[in-house]
Design a protein around this motif. Sequence first.
Motif, short mmCIF file in Angstrom:
data_model
loop_
_atom_site.label_atom_id
_atom_site.label_comp_id
_atom_site.label_asym_id
_atom_site.label_seq_id
_atom_site.Cartn_x
_atom_site.Cartn_y
_atom_site.Cartn_z
N VAL A 45 -10.36 2.55 -12.89
CA VAL A 45 -10.49 3.85 -12.25
C VAL A 45 -9.48 4.80 -12.90
N VAL A 46 -9.97 5.85 -13.54
CA VAL A 46 -9.11 6.81 -14.25
C VAL A 46 -9.11 8.12 -13.47
N ASN A 47 -7.93 8.60 -13.13
CA ASN A 47 -7.80 9.87 -12.41
C ASN A 47 -7.70 11.00 -13.43
N THR A 48 -8.79 11.72 -13.63
CA THR A 48 -8.82 12.81 -14.61
C THR A 48 -8.46 14.15 -13.99
N ALA A 49 -8.21 14.18 -12.68
CA ALA A 49 -7.87 15.42 -11.99
C ALA A 49 -6.37 15.69 -12.09
N MET A 50 -5.94 16.78 -11.46
CA MET A 50 -4.54 17.17 -11.48
C MET A 50 -3.87 16.96 -10.13
N THR A 51 -4.51 16.21 -9.25
CA THR A 51 -3.95 15.82 -7.96
C THR A 51 -3.99 14.30 -7.86
N ASP A 52 -3.11 13.74 -7.02
CA ASP A 52 -3.08 12.29 -6.85
C ASP A 52 -4.39 11.79 -6.25
N ALA A 53 -4.85 10.62 -6.73
CA ALA A 53 -5.86 9.84 -6.02
C ALA A 53 -5.11 8.89 -5.09
N LEU A 54 -5.65 8.66 -3.92
CA LEU A 54 -4.96 7.84 -2.93
C LEU A 54 -5.68 6.51 -2.76
N ALA A 55 -4.97 5.42 -3.09
CA ALA A 55 -5.54 4.08 -2.93
C ALA A 55 -5.72 3.76 -1.45
N GLY A 56 -6.65 2.83 -1.16
CA GLY A 56 -7.03 2.59 0.23
C GLY A 56 -6.24 1.54 0.96
N GLU A 57 -5.45 0.73 0.27
CA GLU A 57 -4.71 -0.34 0.92
C GLU A 57 -3.38 0.16 1.47
N SER A 58 -2.82 -0.61 2.39
CA SER A 58 -1.54 -0.26 2.99
C SER A 58 -0.42 -1.10 2.37
N PRO A 62 -0.25 6.39 -4.51
CA PRO A 62 -1.12 7.25 -5.32
C PRO A 62 -1.44 6.65 -6.68
N ILE A 63 -2.58 7.05 -7.21
CA ILE A 63 -2.91 6.92 -8.63
C ILE A 63 -2.70 8.33 -9.18
N PRO A 64 -1.59 8.58 -9.87
CA PRO A 64 -1.27 9.95 -10.26
C PRO A 64 -2.26 10.51 -11.29
N PRO A 65 -2.24 11.82 -11.49
CA PRO A 65 -3.06 12.41 -12.55
C PRO A 65 -2.76 11.76 -13.91
N LEU A 66 -3.79 11.66 -14.74
CA LEU A 66 -3.67 11.11 -16.09
C LEU A 66 -3.17 9.66 -16.06
N SER A 67 -3.58 8.91 -15.04
CA SER A 67 -3.24 7.49 -14.98
C SER A 67 -4.44 6.75 -14.41
N SER A 68 -4.31 5.43 -14.28
CA SER A 68 -5.46 4.62 -13.90
C SER A 68 -5.01 3.38 -13.16
N ALA A 69 -5.99 2.65 -12.65
CA ALA A 69 -5.74 1.37 -11.97
C ALA A 69 -6.93 0.46 -12.21
N ALA A 77 -9.28 5.94 -1.13
CA ALA A 77 -9.43 6.74 0.08
C ALA A 77 -9.76 8.19 -0.23
N HIS A 78 -9.14 8.72 -1.28
CA HIS A 78 -9.29 10.16 -1.54
C HIS A 78 -8.99 10.43 -3.00
N ALA A 79 -9.80 11.28 -3.63
CA ALA A 79 -9.54 11.75 -5.00
C ALA A 79 -10.43 12.94 -5.27
N ASP A 80 -9.97 13.80 -6.17
CA ASP A 80 -10.82 14.91 -6.61
C ASP A 80 -11.91 14.42 -7.55
N THR A 81 -11.51 13.79 -8.65
CA THR A 81 -12.46 13.29 -9.64
C THR A 81 -11.93 12.02 -10.28
N LEU A 82 -12.80 11.01 -10.37
CA LEU A 82 -12.46 9.75 -11.01
C LEU A 82 -13.52 9.41 -12.06
N VAL A 83 -13.09 8.80 -13.16
CA VAL A 83 -14.00 8.12 -14.06
C VAL A 83 -13.86 6.62 -13.79
#
Length: 261
Positions: A45-58, A62-69, A77-83
């Motif tokens: 999962v690659v976060n191509t946006a400029m806001t954090d993606a939020l992973a769903g586990e506790s 975050p998956i920060p911008p320009l990073s992946s998991a 849980a939440h993201a603007d755009t993912l590849v």
Amino acid sequence: MSMTLTNAARGARNASRPLNLGGERVTAEVVSDVRDLYLDGPAIVVNTAMTDALAGESPRKPIPPLSSALLSGTHVAHADTLVVLRTAAGDGSAAEITGEPGWSLLGDLLGDDADTTGGLPFDRSTPLWKGPQETVGRVRFDPARLLRETSEPAREDLFEVRVNLWFAPAGTDCFIHNRHDFIEVHTQISGHGRMQKFREQDHRTLYEDVPMSPGYTTPDPFCATRPDGSFHYPWHQYRADTDCVWLAVEYHRLAPPTDDR
């Protein structure tokens, strides 16, 4: 910073569009306005946006911008755009991807154009293969802030986000260069490789290695901004330690920069 979605994706949660990156060995999709997106198998999962993606586990991280998991059996849980990329199961050679539609040797694509590297011309015998490129969306950001040159908010430019896959066999040096008119990061899809920096267009001047394994993205672009708004890169290259497939994520400015800071 804000993300601008394509018209097709605007207003629809988890709006997914398949990406043609060259065959079925690596499948990809772009997902916009992500909410509780479940991933039932291994996926990069690659976060191509400029806001954090939020992973769903506790605890949620975050998956920060320009990073992946590399995720499996969980949700975002939440993201603007993912590849989202998945590799096909099986024991086939990674090199077989180059037989899929849309793949070409980079040397064939460049032809006799020598003005591409910033120095010595690309060695057309280099076994570096490029897959078809897709556009995944548009995003606004301040390049100087993204590249950590300033912490002050400033004018944001509009960029188009483009992605494509690369392949090189084990032991390939993918040619030292320093010329790009865009900001780029790279995500490892299969195999093990590295991004490398050099003082000159000479392997003996290597000064930094960034090892890459599947699911890893180089989170800090190598470049800096010039006074005219263009991008300055150090001499750098990708090196394939094993047979490797990796993803290039490119941010192309859509209008010339203006100095209104």
